[in-house]
Scaffold this active site. Structure first.
Site, short mmCIF file in Angstrom:
data_model
loop_
_atom_site.label_atom_id
_atom_site.label_comp_id
_atom_site.label_asym_id
_atom_site.label_seq_id
_atom_site.Cartn_x
_atom_site.Cartn_y
_atom_site.Cartn_z
N GLN A 76 0.84 -1.20 0.00
CA GLN A 76 0.00 0.00 0.00
C GLN A 76 0.88 1.25 0.00
OE1 GLN A 76 -3.44 -0.32 0.12
NE2 GLN A 76 -3.66 1.87 -0.11
N PHE A 77 1.37 1.65 -1.17
CA PHE A 77 2.25 2.81 -1.25
C PHE A 77 1.57 4.08 -0.79
CE2 PHE A 77 0.14 3.29 -5.30
CZ PHE A 77 0.12 4.65 -5.52
N THR A 78 0.25 4.14 -0.84
CA THR A 78 -0.46 5.36 -0.48
C THR A 78 -0.35 5.69 1.01
OG1 THR A 78 -2.58 4.22 -0.21
CG2 THR A 78 -2.08 5.13 -2.40
#
Length: 143
Positions: A76-78
């Protein structure tokens, strides 16, 4: 490395309409959304895996290690999005794939080595994540 952990009674990850990982309904488990930043390393992934495995957020103050609860790991890069200026988040703090993917894999592998039943999403894929948050309980882990 930043991990958003949700206690769930079911969860599922689909990619192109195919289920790639699942915590079956009425099974208490954890969904770990994992974000990686530029200076993270395998040792941090190991320590966070140990912390998550022993984290007492399940029913009756139990941990995943106490009851063998399944853990679903999703990149989950966000989690490293910056929204301090303007209306459009920036992702500068998120590590590029060449750094992030091996560390998400190392985190999942460390959990497996500890004895966890681990399933993972597909790194970089357009995933649909469905879950039933139990409690609701959501906590963030960082070192």
């Amino acid at each position: 490395m930043r991990i958003l952990v949700q206690r769930v009674t079911s969860a599922r990850v689909t990619v192109a309409c195919d289920t790639v990982a699942e915590i079956r309904p009425l099974t208490q488990g954890l969904v770990a959304l994992v974000g990686v930043t530029h200076d993270d390393e395998a040792a941090k992934a190991q320590r966070l895996a140990e912390k998550l495995w022993a984290l007492r957020i399940l029913d009756d103050e139990k941990s995943a290690s106490d009851i063998g609860a399944p853990i679903l790991v999703v990149s989950q890069f966000t989690l490293y999005g910056n929204t301090t200026k303007g209306r459009r988040p920036t992702w500068n703090a998120a590590a590029p794939r060449a750094v992030a993917e091996p560390l998400v894999d190392a985190f999942a592998a460390a959990l497996t080595t500890l004895g966890a039943q681990v399933q993972t999403g597909v790194f970089g894929a357009d995933m649909q994540v469905e879950l039933v948050n139990d409690g609701p309980v959501t906590v963030q882990l960082e070192l």
